[in-house]
Design an enzyme around this catalytic site. Structure first.
Site, PDB file in Angstrom:
ATOM      1  N   HIS A  87       8.027   0.106 -29.316  1.00  0.00           N
ATOM      2  CA  HIS A  87       7.897   0.271 -27.862  1.00  0.00           C
ATOM      3  C   HIS A  87       8.829  -0.703 -27.154  1.00  0.00           C
ATOM      4  O   HIS A  87       9.369  -1.621 -27.765  1.00  0.00           O
ATOM      5  CB  HIS A  87       6.487  -0.112 -27.395  1.00  0.00           C
ATOM      6  CG  HIS A  87       5.362   0.638 -28.006  1.00  0.00           C
ATOM      7  ND1 HIS A  87       4.704   1.638 -27.329  1.00  0.00           N
ATOM      8  CD2 HIS A  87       4.740   0.515 -29.206  1.00  0.00           C
ATOM      9  CE1 HIS A  87       3.714   2.098 -28.093  1.00  0.00           C
ATOM     10  NE2 HIS A  87       3.714   1.438 -29.226  1.00  0.00           N
ATOM     11  N   GLU A 127       5.968  -4.119 -29.763  1.00  0.00           N
ATOM     12  CA  GLU A 127       6.679  -4.087 -28.487  1.00  0.00           C
ATOM     13  C   GLU A 127       7.922  -4.964 -28.560  1.00  0.00           C
ATOM     14  O   GLU A 127       7.862  -6.089 -29.081  1.00  0.00           O
ATOM     15  CB  GLU A 127       5.791  -4.641 -27.356  1.00  0.00           C
ATOM     16  CG  GLU A 127       4.523  -3.872 -27.092  1.00  0.00           C
ATOM     17  CD  GLU A 127       4.721  -2.674 -26.160  1.00  0.00           C
ATOM     18  OE1 GLU A 127       5.857  -2.445 -25.691  1.00  0.00           O
ATOM     19  OE2 GLU A 127       3.709  -1.987 -25.906  1.00  0.00           O
ATOM     20  N   HIS A 159       7.883   5.188 -29.438  1.00  0.00           N
ATOM     21  CA  HIS A 159       6.786   5.748 -28.637  1.00  0.00           C
ATOM     22  C   HIS A 159       7.195   7.118 -28.088  1.00  0.00           C
ATOM     23  O   HIS A 159       6.386   8.045 -27.997  1.00  0.00           O
ATOM     24  CB  HIS A 159       6.463   4.775 -27.494  1.00  0.00           C
ATOM     25  CG  HIS A 159       5.099   4.958 -26.916  1.00  0.00           C
ATOM     26  ND1 HIS A 159       4.659   4.247 -25.823  1.00  0.00           N
ATOM     27  CD2 HIS A 159       4.064   5.778 -27.268  1.00  0.00           C
ATOM     28  CE1 HIS A 159       3.412   4.624 -25.542  1.00  0.00           C
ATOM     29  NE2 HIS A 159       3.037   5.539 -26.389  1.00  0.00           N
ATOM     30  N   ASP A 184      10.152   5.054 -24.190  1.00  0.00           N
ATOM     31  CA  ASP A 184      10.528   3.823 -24.900  1.00  0.00           C
ATOM     32  C   ASP A 184      10.594   4.030 -26.418  1.00  0.00           C
ATOM     33  O   ASP A 184       9.908   4.919 -26.923  1.00  0.00           O
ATOM     34  CB  ASP A 184       9.543   2.675 -24.540  1.00  0.00           C
ATOM     35  CG  ASP A 184       8.088   2.981 -24.885  1.00  0.00           C
ATOM     36  OD1 ASP A 184       7.642   4.119 -24.688  1.00  0.00           O
ATOM     37  OD2 ASP A 184       7.397   2.062 -25.359  1.00  0.00           O
TER      38      ASP A 184
HETATM   39 ZN   LIG Z   1       5.319   2.350 -25.424  1.00  0.00          ZN
END
Ligand SMILES: [Zn+2]
Length: 196
Positions: free
Chosen positions: A42, A124, A163, A173
């Site tokens: 992400h 992330e 994602h 993303d």
């Molecule tokens: Zn995401």
């Protein structure tokens, strides 16, 4: 900092000297027979496009002051997390044990299987869809991925996705700037180096 030395102990990255641990309340236990075999990449930045602030931690910890920036009003009551965040300088924070489900994927589907949170790990990258990621982030992600693949062999190369791949209508993303080819190359190189 040698990220290649990362290991996983009881669901958490070690050594703790290399990884910041901030346990999030936003997780749920996995079903005991659920195999972890998906890695989801992400991006996030708070406020959008600004890096190095503490707001991502605050969001994942349920402590975000939604009055701190105009754009945060959309985040009131939002309960989300990820297993880890890799910041622009490559440093890693872990919020949720890999043994638990982080709330990162939302409504999602991978190869016909829904609810990706159940069987995935969410990482992330501090970033946006259109600002190139840093070299340190690629190296950190490759080192972390290798460590996760050692622990969870079901995370084969084909099962490392964005994602955008598991929620294509809602999510974009990690964005077009994420260089999948370069990432896979770094992962392969680290993997070979570890074996020799
Ligand atoms: Zn995401």
């Amino acid at each position: 900092m040698s990220l290649q030395a990362l290991i996983i102990s009881d669901g958490w990255l070690e050594p703790i000297t290399q990884v910041q641990v901030l346990p999030s309340p936003f997780f749920a236990p996995r079903e005991c027979d659920e195999e972890i075999n998906l890695l989801v990449v992400h991006n996030i930045s708070l406020p959008a496009g600004r890096f190095g602030e503490r707001y991502i931690d605050d969001l994942f910890l349920g402590k975000l002051d939604c009055t701190a920036h105009d754009s945060f009003c959309d985040l009131i009551g939002v309960e989300v997390s990820a297993h880890c965040l890799i910041r622009r300088d490559g440093s890693i924070t872990q919020y949720v044990s890999f043994l638990d489900k982080a709330w990162h994927a939302g409504v999602s589907s991978f190869q016909g299987r829904e609810r990706c949170n159940d069987y995935s790990i969410g990482i992330e990258l501090e970033g946006t869809d259109d600002i190139p990621y840093t070299e340190q982030q690629y190296q950190g992600l490759a080192a972390l991925t290798l460590c996760l693949q050692n622990e969870y062999p079901g995370i084969i190369m084909e099962n490392i996705v964005g994602h955008c791949d598991i929620a294509p209508i809602r999510k974009t993303d990690p964005g077009k700037v994420f260089d999948w080819h370069y990432f896979r190359q770094q992962l392969c190189e680290k993997s070979i180096r570890n074996r020799t």
